[in-house]
Structures are given as structure tokens and as C-alpha cells.
Design a protein around this motif. Structure first.
Motif, short mmCIF file in Angstrom:
data_model
loop_
_atom_site.label_atom_id
_atom_site.label_comp_id
_atom_site.label_asym_id
_atom_site.label_seq_id
_atom_site.Cartn_x
_atom_site.Cartn_y
_atom_site.Cartn_z
N MET A 192 1.04 -1.12 -0.04
CA MET A 192 0.29 0.10 -0.04
C MET A 192 0.58 1.19 -0.09
O MET A 192 2.14 1.44 0.64
CB MET A 192 -1.17 0.06 1.45
N LYS A 193 0.82 2.36 -0.44
CA LYS A 193 0.82 3.02 -0.95
C LYS A 193 1.67 4.76 0.74
O LYS A 193 2.62 5.07 0.87
CB LYS A 193 0.54 4.20 -1.18
N TYR A 194 0.80 3.50 1.71
CA TYR A 194 1.25 4.06 2.90
C TYR A 194 2.33 3.81 3.47
O TYR A 194 2.83 4.15 4.04
CB TYR A 194 -0.48 4.31 3.28
N GLU A 195 2.26 2.85 3.38
CA GLU A 195 3.67 1.75 4.11
C GLU A 195 4.29 1.54 3.55
O GLU A 195 5.66 2.10 3.95
CB GLU A 195 3.05 0.04 4.12
N ASP A 196 4.57 1.63 1.61
CA ASP A 196 5.89 2.56 1.90
C ASP A 196 6.54 3.79 1.50
O ASP A 196 7.45 4.29 1.40
CB ASP A 196 5.88 2.89 -0.52
N THR A 197 5.33 4.51 1.66
CA THR A 197 5.71 6.22 2.44
C THR A 197 6.48 6.41 3.44
O THR A 197 7.17 6.55 3.87
CB THR A 197 4.44 7.16 2.86
N LEU A 198 5.88 5.59 4.25
CA LEU A 198 6.39 5.78 5.74
C LEU A 198 7.52 5.08 5.91
O LEU A 198 8.46 5.21 6.22
CB LEU A 198 5.42 4.43 6.88
N GLU A 199 8.19 3.86 5.36
CA GLU A 199 9.38 3.32 4.92
C GLU A 199 10.40 3.94 4.68
O GLU A 199 11.54 4.21 5.18
CB GLU A 199 9.43 1.87 4.08
N MET A 200 9.94 4.53 3.97
CA MET A 200 11.54 5.77 3.07
C MET A 200 10.99 6.75 3.92
O MET A 200 12.46 7.16 4.67
CB MET A 200 10.41 6.71 1.79
N LEU A 201 9.78 7.20 4.79
CA LEU A 201 10.42 8.54 5.78
C LEU A 201 11.52 7.87 6.91
O LEU A 201 12.00 8.73 7.09
CB LEU A 201 9.05 9.17 6.10
N GLU A 202 11.12 6.46 7.60
CA GLU A 202 12.08 6.07 8.37
C GLU A 202 13.85 6.14 8.23
O GLU A 202 14.16 6.36 8.97
CB GLU A 202 11.40 5.09 9.31
N LYS A 203 13.62 5.82 7.05
CA LYS A 203 15.44 5.79 6.12
C LYS A 203 15.72 6.83 6.36
O LYS A 203 16.77 7.81 6.52
CB LYS A 203 14.89 5.25 4.62
N LYS A 204 14.94 7.87 5.90
CA LYS A 204 15.37 9.86 5.36
C LYS A 204 15.66 9.78 7.24
O LYS A 204 16.80 10.33 7.11
CB LYS A 204 14.62 10.26 4.77
N GLU A 205 14.96 9.93 8.05
CA GLU A 205 15.31 9.61 9.83
C GLU A 205 16.38 9.64 9.85
O GLU A 205 17.10 9.79 10.50
CB GLU A 205 14.23 9.20 10.58
N LYS A 206 16.62 8.00 9.14
CA LYS A 206 17.78 7.60 10.06
C LYS A 206 19.31 8.18 9.26
O LYS A 206 20.56 8.31 10.24
CB LYS A 206 18.55 5.92 9.76
N VAL A 207 19.37 8.43 7.94
CA VAL A 207 20.25 8.95 7.55
C VAL A 207 20.42 10.44 8.64
O VAL A 207 21.62 10.96 8.62
CB VAL A 207 19.98 9.35 5.99
N LEU A 208 19.51 11.09 8.64
CA LEU A 208 19.38 12.64 9.37
C LEU A 208 20.14 12.06 11.13
O LEU A 208 21.01 13.13 10.65
CB LEU A 208 17.94 13.50 9.19
N LEU A 209 19.51 11.21 11.00
CA LEU A 209 20.33 11.42 12.84
C LEU A 209 21.40 11.08 12.85
O LEU A 209 23.05 11.53 13.47
CB LEU A 209 19.68 9.50 13.40
N LYS A 210 22.13 9.76 11.14
CA LYS A 210 23.67 9.89 12.06
C LYS A 210 24.41 10.83 11.23
O LYS A 210 25.36 11.58 11.79
CB LYS A 210 23.97 8.61 10.85
N LYS A 211 24.11 12.25 10.03
CA LYS A 211 24.58 12.85 10.39
C LYS A 211 24.45 14.35 11.35
O LYS A 211 25.49 14.64 11.27
CB LYS A 211 23.81 13.80 8.84
N ALA A 212 23.71 14.31 12.26
CA ALA A 212 23.76 14.93 13.13
C ALA A 212 24.59 14.32 13.60
O ALA A 212 25.50 15.30 14.74
CB ALA A 212 21.99 14.97 13.81
N SER A 213 24.89 13.17 14.74
CA SER A 213 25.53 12.83 15.25
C SER A 213 26.94 12.90 15.40
O SER A 213 27.97 13.06 15.52
CB SER A 213 25.59 11.66 15.41
N VAL A 214 26.94 12.74 13.20
CA VAL A 214 28.67 13.32 12.98
C VAL A 214 29.05 14.42 12.78
O VAL A 214 29.53 14.73 13.26
CB VAL A 214 28.69 12.52 11.52
#
Length: 200
Positions: free
Chosen positions: A1-23
Motif C-alpha cells: 500500500m502507498k502509506y506503508e511505502d511512504t512510511l518506510e521511505m520517511l523512516e530511512k531518511k530519518e535514520k540518515v539524518l540522525l547519522k548526519k547529526a551525530s557526525v
């Protein structure tokens, strides 16, 4: 479903941003040790920008979850309404199929069949042939005769005497002599029974 795909994409972006912030935090520490205050502050600014984006992504995810819950509720509501509508249609169709005139007609038929069955049972229980010729009054008179003969026979049979229980007589009123009780033997009983039969 579209919602699950969008949620998955947002969670991946969040993880990347968390790593960038810790760097950026690590870089700020390194610049601070090297006494490069201006570079350390730049790293902390970027870290805050990443944190703002992370917060924004969290709000997006929250909205999507909210929308998913609303859609699930709407789906349940729609299914409930459909089920109620189907039930109402079925009941309406059943009422059309069985109106009160049909019910009355069916009950009349049942009553008629019950009456017919009663008449058949009465016809089958009526005596036929020799049994139909019996007069009830004659049968009752014969029964009374049998009962009278049986009663007479019982009266003519000798009574078996059981040993009499001692009678308690108050003091001062005792009889002068006791009344002797005659005991019958079995032969005497048989003889009395035969005499009664011959007398008939």
C-alpha cells in the motif's frame, strides 16, 4: 500500500539524518579541541538543521499514521453500514414473501388437517364386527355380577384367626373365667370351604 511505502521511505531518511547529526556533533567536538570555535559552531548549526528535518519527518509519519487509522475506521464503518443495509433488505424481502394473508391461510390449512386427522382417528377407534354388537349395559351388569360373586366368596371363606393380643383389663374388673378360643385346623378350613361351594 502507498502509506506503508511512504512510511518506510520517511523512516530511512530519518535514520540518515540522525547519522548526519551525530557526525556533526563529533566534528564540533574535534573543532572545539582544536580551538576552532567558529567551525565548531557551524557544525552545531548543521546538527540543528538536521534535527529540525528529523522533527518534520516525525510529524509527517504521525500524519500518515493518523490518516491510516481514519481510513481503517471509515472502512469498518462502511462495512458495518453495508451489513446493516443487507440485513434490512433481507428482512424486507422476507416480509414481502410472508404477508399476514399467507400466514392466515397457512394456519387455516393446519387447522383443517388437524380436524381431518381427528376424524380419521375416531373412525379407526370405532369398534367393528362382533365387538360393535356388544351392549355396554349388558357388560356392566355382567361385571357387577362378577364383583358380587367374588364378594360372596370372600365372605364364605373361613377367617384365619391370628392369636389374640392379650387384653389389658383394669384391676378389679377381671372376668371370673376366660372365654376359650377355638382353634381351627387346616382340614376344618378346607371342609368349610367345600361346604360353602356345595351350598351355591
Amino acid at each position: 500500500m502507498k502509506y506503508e511505502d511512504t512510511l518506510e521511505m520517511l523512516e530511512k531518511k530519518e535514520k540518515v539524518l540522525l547519522k548526519k547529526a551525530s557526525v556533526e556533533v563529533e566534528k564540533a567536538k574535534d573543532y572545539s579541541k582544536a580551538k576552532n570555535k567558529r567551525a565548531a559552531i557551524q557544525c552545531l548549526k548543521r546538527k540543528r538543521l538536521y534535527e529540525q528535518q528529523i522533527e518534520q519527518l516525525g510529524n509527517f509519519q504521525l500524519r500518515i499514521h493518523d490518516q491510516m487509522i481514519m481510513l481503517e475506521g471509515a472502512k469498518a464503518t462502511t462495512e458495518t453500514v453495508d451489513a446493516l443495509r443487507t440485513g434490512a433488505s433481507t428482512m424486507k424481502a422476507m416480509q414481502k414473501a410472508t404477508n399476514i394473508d399467507d400466514v392466515d391461510k397457512t394456519m387455516d390449512e393446519i387447522n383443517e388437517q388437524t380436524e381431518n386427522m381427528k376424524q380419521i382417528q375416531e373412525a379407526l377407534s370405532t369398534p367393528i364386527g362382533a365387538a360393535a354388537d356388544f351392549d355396554e349395559d349388558e357388560l356392566e351388569a355382567e361385571l357387577e355380577e362378577l364383583e358380587g360373586a367374588e364378594l360372596e366368596e370372600q365372605l364364605l371363606q373361613p377367617a384365619t384367626t391370628a392369636p389374640a393380643a392379650p387384653v389389658q383389663v383394669p384391676a378389679g374388673r377381671q372376668q371370673a373365667r376366660p372365654v376359650p378360643q377355638k382353634q381351627r385346623t387346616a382340614e376344618e378350613d378346607e371342609l368349610a370351604a367345600l361346604q360353602a361351594e356345595m351350598a351355591l
